[in-house]
Design an enzyme around this catalytic site. Structure first.
Site, mmCIF file in Angstrom:
data_model
loop_
_atom_site.group_PDB
_atom_site.id
_atom_site.type_symbol
_atom_site.label_atom_id
_atom_site.label_comp_id
_atom_site.label_asym_id
_atom_site.label_seq_id
_atom_site.Cartn_x
_atom_site.Cartn_y
_atom_site.Cartn_z
ATOM 1 N N SER A 65 0.831 -1.203 0.020
ATOM 2 C CA SER A 65 -0.045 0.023 0.090
ATOM 3 C C SER A 65 1.043 1.238 0.133
ATOM 4 O O SER A 65 1.621 1.316 -0.898
ATOM 5 C CB SER A 65 -1.014 -0.109 1.272
ATOM 6 O OG SER A 65 -2.028 1.044 1.017
ATOM 7 N N ASP A 214 -5.835 -3.054 -2.549
ATOM 8 C CA ASP A 214 -4.909 -2.859 -1.408
ATOM 9 C C ASP A 214 -4.205 -4.319 -0.899
ATOM 10 O O ASP A 214 -4.874 -5.354 -0.549
ATOM 11 C CB ASP A 214 -5.398 -2.260 -0.238
ATOM 12 C CG ASP A 214 -4.305 -1.960 0.895
ATOM 13 O OD1 ASP A 214 -3.295 -2.078 0.738
ATOM 14 O OD2 ASP A 214 -4.745 -1.103 1.558
#
Length: 405
Positions: A65, A214
């Site tokens: 991320s 993510d």
């Protein structure tokens, strides 16, 4: 394949250790590890000169991320074939761009409308982030990074993790994506940013599609994923690591950086959670409890597992985890990108340097001091070890004969 950027660091076969840097996910809280990395790079510059960069010392840089963004900035080459960013500049990158990635509504009505949008789509459209990444890293592909990188994502169509790894592309060239696409995918936190689709094309003309969200869904702390990638290469007989054996984890030198987590009193409790429906689990007080549970659980379990391994092998000094579990209010959010909150996060990072080296207690959920000095002290020692390892490799590579203790 396009031209591959050349690493300054000699192969692990000429040294005594494999060096790994890992950076957690956490949205705007990526500012915290950026402060830590700025300090570490400054210590390396004291030892080896002002041009020293982190990519010159780590065999692998892994990030999930927001950690994936930092990874790209540290490892992608600029026009001079040097890292795109010095570590000290990443903090300013966050301060400048986070308010545009996560635009804040200035009044209550605007905030309410923003929350309501979550019922039909992500809170933010993600366009600024993707355009920014395209602007910064251009068409740079995974194989062109200055050192090996590992960036976890999750393919929502396949319902399984997809690991973009410099090592994996040797056998799976379809993973050799453009860094801007990979980073957009690993940053696509559910409910906050939209999932990202892109395709890669193989030399035979065949295509592979990716539908990514993510990477924190699978590995918010990517340290173990990075170590796994190296271990697989050793198992395959990759000469870069010869004559290292697959389970010689005492030859790993690992720095794992968290992005902070909420103070225990600020976390959720069963009395409240017992009353939640699906909407409350997805959105609660500006955050997503469901996402928080997944990311925090995976991060702490990785830390606990690795701490046990290094302790068992009696080489605890080879593993340094730096994390802050005392965040409160806006500081613990992933997207409250006001000027005040971002500047406060910088201060969190600076204060974290002065805090004692700690490790999570899975019984209490609290990080407890290890009586090993401050994080600043530990990073200075870490820098010295990295510098010695690099110099050792330089000497042995000139001799042309890999050696080990």
């Amino acid at each position: 394949m396009e031209k591959t950027a050349k690493s300054v660091l000699q192969l692990p076969t000429y040294g005594n250790t494999v060096t790994i840097l890992s950076i957690d996910g956490g949205g705007i809280r990526g500012i915290i590890p950026s402060v830590i990395l700025g300090f570490l790079e400054s210590e390396l510059q004291k030892l080896d000169g002002k041009d020293a960069r982190l990519a010159d010392y780590f065999d692998v840089i892994a990030g999930t991320s927001t950690g994936g963004l930092v990874t790209a900035m540290l490892a992608a080459p600029n026009e001079n074939n040097r890292p795109l960013y010095a570590a000290k500049d990443i903090k300013d990158f966050y301060l400048e761009n986070c308010p545009k990635i996560f635009p804040q509504e200035s009044n209550f009505l605007g905030q309410a409308q923003q929350e309501l949008r979550l019922l039909s789509g992500p809170k933010y459209d993600g366009k600024y982030l993707h355009n920014l990444l395209q602007q910064k890293v251009g068409k740079t592909k995974l194989h062109q990074t200055l050192t090996n990188v590992v960036i976890p994502t999750f393919d929502i169509k396949l319902l399984q993790p997809t690991i973009f790894s410099s090592y994996a592309i040797k056998n799976e060239p379809s993973l050799d994506g453009v860094l801007s696409d990979i980073c957009t995918g690993t940053s696509a936190a559910p409910t906050f940013l939209p999932a990202h689709h892109f395709e890669t094309k193989n030399s035979d003309g065949s295509k592979r599609e990716f539908n990514l969200v993510d990477g924190g869904v699978a590995a918010n702390n990517p340290t173990l994923v990075a170590m796994n990638q190296v271990t697989r290469e050793i198992s395959k007989g990759n000469s870069d690591f010869s004559p290292m054996k697959p389970l010689e984890f005492d030859r790993f030198l690992v720095l794992s950086l968290g992005t902070g987590t909420a103070k225990i009193e600020q976390k959720y409790d069963a009395d409240n959670a017992a009353k939640w429906g699906i909407l409350a689990w997805l959105v609660n007080g500006g955050s997503s409890p469901l996402v928080d549970v997944f990311t925090e659980a995976s991060s702490d379990m990785v830390d606990f597992h690795l701490a046990t391994i290094f302790q068992t092998l009696q080489c605890e000094a080879n593993y340094l985890r730096i994390q802050d579990d005392t965040l409160t209010g806006d500081l613990s959010s992933v997207d409250i990108a006001t000027k005040t909150n971002l500047e406060n996060l910088v201060q969190v990072g600076e204060k974290l340097l002065k805090k004692p080296v700690s490790r999570v207690n899975l019984q209490s959920g609290v990080f407890e001091p290890l009586n090993q000095g401050t994080n600043e002290d530990a990073l200075k020692k870490f820098a010295e070890t990295l510098s010695k390892e690099k110099r050792l490799r330089d000497i042995r590579s000139k001799e042309g004969v890999p050696k080990r203790k």
